[in-house]
Design a protein around this motif. Sequence first.
Motif, short mmCIF file in Angstrom:
data_model
loop_
_atom_site.label_atom_id
_atom_site.label_comp_id
_atom_site.label_asym_id
_atom_site.label_seq_id
_atom_site.Cartn_x
_atom_site.Cartn_y
_atom_site.Cartn_z
N TYR A 41 1.30 8.95 -4.91
CA TYR A 41 2.16 7.77 -4.84
C TYR A 41 3.62 8.09 -4.54
O TYR A 41 4.51 7.30 -4.84
N PHE A 42 3.86 9.25 -3.95
CA PHE A 42 5.22 9.64 -3.61
C PHE A 42 5.43 9.63 -2.09
O PHE A 42 4.59 10.13 -1.34
N TRP A 43 6.59 9.06 -1.70
CA TRP A 43 6.90 8.83 -0.29
C TRP A 43 8.28 9.41 0.04
O TRP A 43 9.14 9.52 -0.84
N PRO A 44 8.51 9.73 1.31
CA PRO A 44 9.85 10.19 1.70
C PRO A 44 10.90 9.13 1.39
O PRO A 44 10.67 7.93 1.57
N ASP A 45 12.04 9.57 0.91
CA ASP A 45 13.16 8.67 0.62
C ASP A 45 13.82 8.27 1.95
O ASP A 45 14.38 9.12 2.64
N PRO A 46 13.76 6.99 2.32
CA PRO A 46 14.34 6.58 3.61
C PRO A 46 15.85 6.76 3.68
O PRO A 46 16.43 6.74 4.76
N GLN A 47 16.49 6.96 2.53
CA GLN A 47 17.93 7.13 2.49
C GLN A 47 18.35 8.60 2.73
O GLN A 47 19.55 8.89 2.84
N LYS A 48 17.36 9.51 2.79
CA LYS A 48 17.66 10.94 2.95
C LYS A 48 17.19 11.41 4.32
O LYS A 48 16.09 11.04 4.75
N PRO A 49 17.99 12.22 5.00
CA PRO A 49 17.61 12.69 6.34
C PRO A 49 16.26 13.40 6.38
O PRO A 49 15.48 13.21 7.32
N ASP A 50 15.98 14.22 5.37
CA ASP A 50 14.69 14.94 5.35
C ASP A 50 13.68 14.27 4.42
O ASP A 50 12.57 14.79 4.22
N GLY A 51 14.06 13.12 3.84
CA GLY A 51 13.15 12.38 2.97
C GLY A 51 13.03 12.94 1.57
O GLY A 51 12.32 12.37 0.74
N LYS A 52 13.70 14.05 1.26
CA LYS A 52 13.56 14.71 -0.04
C LYS A 52 14.76 14.46 -0.93
O LYS A 52 15.89 14.35 -0.44
N PRO A 53 14.49 14.37 -2.24
CA PRO A 53 13.16 14.41 -2.86
C PRO A 53 12.40 13.11 -2.65
O PRO A 53 13.00 12.03 -2.55
N TYR A 54 11.06 13.22 -2.61
CA TYR A 54 10.22 12.05 -2.43
C TYR A 54 10.40 11.10 -3.62
O TYR A 54 10.75 11.52 -4.73
N ILE A 55 10.18 9.81 -3.37
CA ILE A 55 10.33 8.79 -4.41
C ILE A 55 8.99 8.14 -4.72
O ILE A 55 8.08 8.10 -3.90
N ASN A 56 8.87 7.62 -5.95
CA ASN A 56 7.61 7.08 -6.43
C ASN A 56 7.44 5.61 -6.06
O ASN A 56 8.36 4.81 -6.20
N ARG A 57 6.22 5.28 -5.57
CA ARG A 57 5.81 3.89 -5.34
C ARG A 57 4.42 3.76 -5.98
O ARG A 57 3.41 3.95 -5.33
N ASP A 58 4.41 3.49 -7.28
CA ASP A 58 3.18 3.57 -8.07
C ASP A 58 2.07 2.71 -7.48
O ASP A 58 2.26 1.53 -7.18
N GLY A 59 0.91 3.34 -7.35
CA GLY A 59 -0.26 2.64 -6.85
C GLY A 59 -0.39 2.59 -5.35
O GLY A 59 -1.43 2.20 -4.83
N GLU A 60 0.66 2.99 -4.61
CA GLU A 60 0.64 2.94 -3.16
C GLU A 60 0.46 4.35 -2.61
O GLU A 60 1.37 5.19 -2.67
N THR A 61 -0.70 4.64 -2.08
CA THR A 61 -1.02 5.98 -1.60
C THR A 61 -0.36 6.26 -0.26
O THR A 61 -0.48 5.47 0.68
#
Length: 371
Positions: A56-76
């Motif tokens: 349930y972790f996705w690239p952070d759209p606010q970061k150029p490399d997406g890291k660290p990934y952010i949680n979106r519970d239940g969304e694969t």
Amino acid sequence: MLTWKKQYQIQPEAESIDLVINRAEEALKHPIRHITDIQAALSEGGSHDYYSNADYFWPDPQKPDGKPYINRDGETNPENFDEHRHILRQMRADVCSLALGYQQTRKEEYARRAVQTLWEFFLQPETKINPSLTYSQAIPGTAPGRCYGIIDTLHLAEVPFAIEALKDSPSMESRIYQGLKEWFTQYLGWLLTSRNGIEEASTTNNHSVCFFVQAAAFAVFTDNLPIVEMCRSRYKTHLLAQMAEDGSFPRELKRTKPYGYSIFVLDNMITLCQILSSPEEDLWSFKNELGVSVQDGLAFLLPYLKNKAAWPYPRDVMYFDDYPVRASFMLFAGCQYGWDDLLKLYHTLLPPFTPDEVSRNNGIQYPQLLL
């Protein structure tokens, strides 16, 4: 392997011999795959180390490399690395299909292929998987692996039972059988002593239940009676305490997939009863200090398995329409308690072939091996 006679109100109805043979014949056609076939680009481990990303972790759209990934519970996140998961699950499916085929037909070709698969996956120096799970469910930019990743090897829990079904085959040489016992002994040791394992065992939701399903299965296979007794104790004191007096699992109901998680946790609680119960230690009838037993969990969930439209909680954010599917707890508990409704569900619902997450959340898919 530790064994004890199972007692049932109704004798289990086995799968048709045609279905068992068809699955075994299909497994013969599959190439033998190993986790060393694919190296995960982000893994901090080696080629023999299992690796996966947290679902349930996705690239952070606010970061150029997406890291660290952010949680979106239940969304694969469909872009996460899951190739090792698929390889492990395919190994489990092929070995179990072939073991059941051999058990029913005594066709040595099935046993030979199953043993070769086990040898290459667990023991062959060039292709074996390491008996640890340090790098599972990693979060890019945050953690190289997490305790929650131990749930990824839930699908190994029925492999020891397949190994036992193959034990009398000429293809199951003593060195291979003992080597497999040693691998599972080492993995059980890692589960019980590593930081990730200790943290996972102490969780208070479905993760701890799945941890003890694995620990129990591996302890039974490796004749580790003290750990078997520890698993029984934790079932009584730690796991059953997750159930409310009405039979629900409140922590699962709070998730974004309350229906799927409620089925998942009960399925694994029932698996523990199946693996660990003996005439002297009957977990099927055990009640804790609140008077709660696993039978209460079945009574709570069964109406919503028969009529999902009556489900009084929020819909799952994903895959709600894909449940319920055939699950082993319906067979185990239906036979144990003599509940025809559960047996009817088992034999009428479709197996969990798709979507992938629904299939992955169905731990024991060859329950005949545990009967």
